[in-house]
Design a protein around this motif. Sequence first.
Motif, PDB file in Angstrom:
ATOM      1  N   VAL A 154       0.871  -1.180   0.000  1.00 23.08           N
ATOM      2  CA  VAL A 154       0.000   0.000   0.000  1.00 23.08           C
ATOM      3  C   VAL A 154       0.909   1.231   0.000  1.00 23.08           C
ATOM      4  O   VAL A 154       2.055   1.156   0.439  1.00 23.08           O
ATOM      5  CB  VAL A 154      -0.917   0.062   1.253  1.00 23.08           C
ATOM      6  CG1 VAL A 154      -1.869  -1.114   1.293  1.00 23.08           C
ATOM      7  CG2 VAL A 154      -0.089   0.112   2.533  1.00 23.08           C
ATOM      8  N   PHE A 159      -0.585   4.045   4.939  1.00 25.41           N
ATOM      9  CA  PHE A 159      -0.254   3.389   6.200  1.00 25.41           C
ATOM     10  C   PHE A 159      -0.148   4.437   7.325  1.00 25.41           C
ATOM     11  O   PHE A 159      -0.636   4.217   8.434  1.00 25.41           O
ATOM     12  CB  PHE A 159       1.060   2.602   6.056  1.00 25.41           C
ATOM     13  CG  PHE A 159       1.454   1.871   7.313  1.00 25.41           C
ATOM     14  CD1 PHE A 159       0.728   0.769   7.754  1.00 25.41           C
ATOM     15  CD2 PHE A 159       2.536   2.302   8.069  1.00 25.41           C
ATOM     16  CE1 PHE A 159       1.080   0.114   8.928  1.00 25.41           C
ATOM     17  CE2 PHE A 159       2.894   1.650   9.247  1.00 25.41           C
ATOM     18  CZ  PHE A 159       2.159   0.551   9.676  1.00 25.41           C
ATOM     19  N   PHE A 190      -2.567  -4.317  17.067  1.00 23.77           N
ATOM     20  CA  PHE A 190      -2.956  -4.517  15.669  1.00 23.77           C
ATOM     21  C   PHE A 190      -2.021  -3.906  14.636  1.00 23.77           C
ATOM     22  O   PHE A 190      -1.887  -4.451  13.537  1.00 23.77           O
ATOM     23  CB  PHE A 190      -4.381  -3.994  15.451  1.00 23.77           C
ATOM     24  CG  PHE A 190      -5.428  -4.838  16.129  1.00 23.77           C
ATOM     25  CD1 PHE A 190      -5.760  -6.083  15.605  1.00 23.77           C
ATOM     26  CD2 PHE A 190      -6.062  -4.418  17.286  1.00 23.77           C
ATOM     27  CE1 PHE A 190      -6.720  -6.880  16.217  1.00 23.77           C
ATOM     28  CE2 PHE A 190      -7.018  -5.208  17.914  1.00 23.77           C
ATOM     29  CZ  PHE A 190      -7.343  -6.441  17.382  1.00 23.77           C
ATOM     30  N   LEU A 193       0.658  -6.095  13.129  1.00 26.96           N
ATOM     31  CA  LEU A 193       0.069  -7.101  12.226  1.00 26.96           C
ATOM     32  C   LEU A 193      -0.161  -6.496  10.843  1.00 26.96           C
ATOM     33  O   LEU A 193       0.065  -7.147   9.814  1.00 26.96           O
ATOM     34  CB  LEU A 193      -1.269  -7.608  12.770  1.00 26.96           C
ATOM     35  CG  LEU A 193      -1.248  -8.402  14.072  1.00 26.96           C
ATOM     36  CD1 LEU A 193      -2.665  -8.729  14.519  1.00 26.96           C
ATOM     37  CD2 LEU A 193      -0.455  -9.690  13.856  1.00 26.96           C
ATOM     38  N   VAL A 194      -0.635  -5.258  10.829  1.00 30.53           N
ATOM     39  CA  VAL A 194      -0.884  -4.601   9.547  1.00 30.53           C
ATOM     40  C   VAL A 194       0.438  -4.379   8.812  1.00 30.53           C
ATOM     41  O   VAL A 194       0.559  -4.674   7.615  1.00 30.53           O
ATOM     42  CB  VAL A 194      -1.605  -3.243   9.738  1.00 30.53           C
ATOM     43  CG1 VAL A 194      -1.754  -2.528   8.404  1.00 30.53           C
ATOM     44  CG2 VAL A 194      -2.966  -3.441  10.392  1.00 30.53           C
ATOM     45  N   ALA A 197       1.476  -7.452   7.297  1.00 27.27           N
ATOM     46  CA  ALA A 197       0.628  -7.873   6.177  1.00 27.27           C
ATOM     47  C   ALA A 197       0.909  -7.081   4.904  1.00 27.27           C
ATOM     48  O   ALA A 197       0.721  -7.595   3.793  1.00 27.27           O
ATOM     49  CB  ALA A 197      -0.851  -7.746   6.560  1.00 27.27           C
TER      50      ALA A 197
END
Lengths: 202, 202
Positions: A154, A159, A190, A193-194, A197
Amino acid sequence: METPKRRRSATRARLLEGALEVFAERGFHGASVEDICDRAGFTRGAFYSNFASKDELVLALFQATTDRLLEQIAALLPDLANQPGTLLDAVLGLLDEAAPDQRQWHLISTEFTLHALRHPEAAAALNLQRAMFRDQLTRLVEEITRASGLQMSVPPQQFVRLVIAVHEGARAQSLLEPDLVPAGSLEHTFLPLVLDAVSSRT
Amino acid sequence: METPKRRRSATRARLLEGALEVFAERGFHGASVEDICDRAGFTRGAFYSNFASKDELVLALFQATTDRLLEQIAALLPDLANQPGTLLDAVLGLLDEAAPDQRQWHLISTEFTLHALRHPEAAAALNLQRAMFRDQLTRLVEEITRASGLQMSVPPQQFVRLVIAVHEGARAQSLLEPDLVPAGSLEHTFLPLVLDAVSSRT
């Protein structure tokens, strides 16, 4: 020796500090320039020789806080630039410490955002400032991904927007229910984790 | 035939609708009960026979909105219970449609949250209502993970908190910069990635 410049800067700092307290107690709209001067121990003349308006003072508060935060992040870079996960955790920690008092900070920054949603001029000034802050964070993310040999799926700017959204949304929950949502808990759970990913080795 | 009960419910609905407009224009603190009655075309007597206070009216607004949202989500379940990713996207779409006007909704819900941060009684009432909403969403998440044979590596309640934090944080950005951050864009980009990262087949 106290120079005029240093005295001026101390006056600004005391006005900013006093304003943060008065805004937290009475709200952005409820707090008058007079209230702020009384708290800081200055005359209205001192206020207006430093700030054109309450809006300008709030923007100066934001600027001081984001400048401090960006400096603190920059200081971490030499050690952590190639460890994105560890750096992200450290940055999230700094977000919670950048303002001396999270509750006061949340109140004024949220109130000013609402004020901006009703006043296009305030929105333009706030958006410009937020954009500069995001741009600096985005450059950091780009630098770090380069240093770590990572590629993001992305745009880094997106982000950064997510980090800000989670931080601002989670802060409201933490302040409403401090026992159930310790400050930073949603971000720390979280966001790594992003990051994972959306990152891949180049 | 119009029954007293139906008339009462129509009065409530018109007061809620009028209040949302007046709050958006004048703010929660700036809008008086009189302003709300004038907008809705009722007397103060009609207001107080429906709501004990402005606080109670705002909580009724929240309740009506979350009830509508939960109903809409429940309607999707029969078709999508075993497709968590598709269902998440659909729910995120509903979040943006649950309130008739996102800007008005953001203004009053954020203002009331700030009000709650300064008034413990309002905070208790708001927290109770938000907890009930989260509990119902959490039960849905549990139902869906079961139906899809998935297991989550974080408590479903935490995932629900994250969805709310991202939604509320992203909404501020969308309203400030609608051209740069289309409503729902951050949620749709990142939340499915999170869901994926915390889910595994049992």
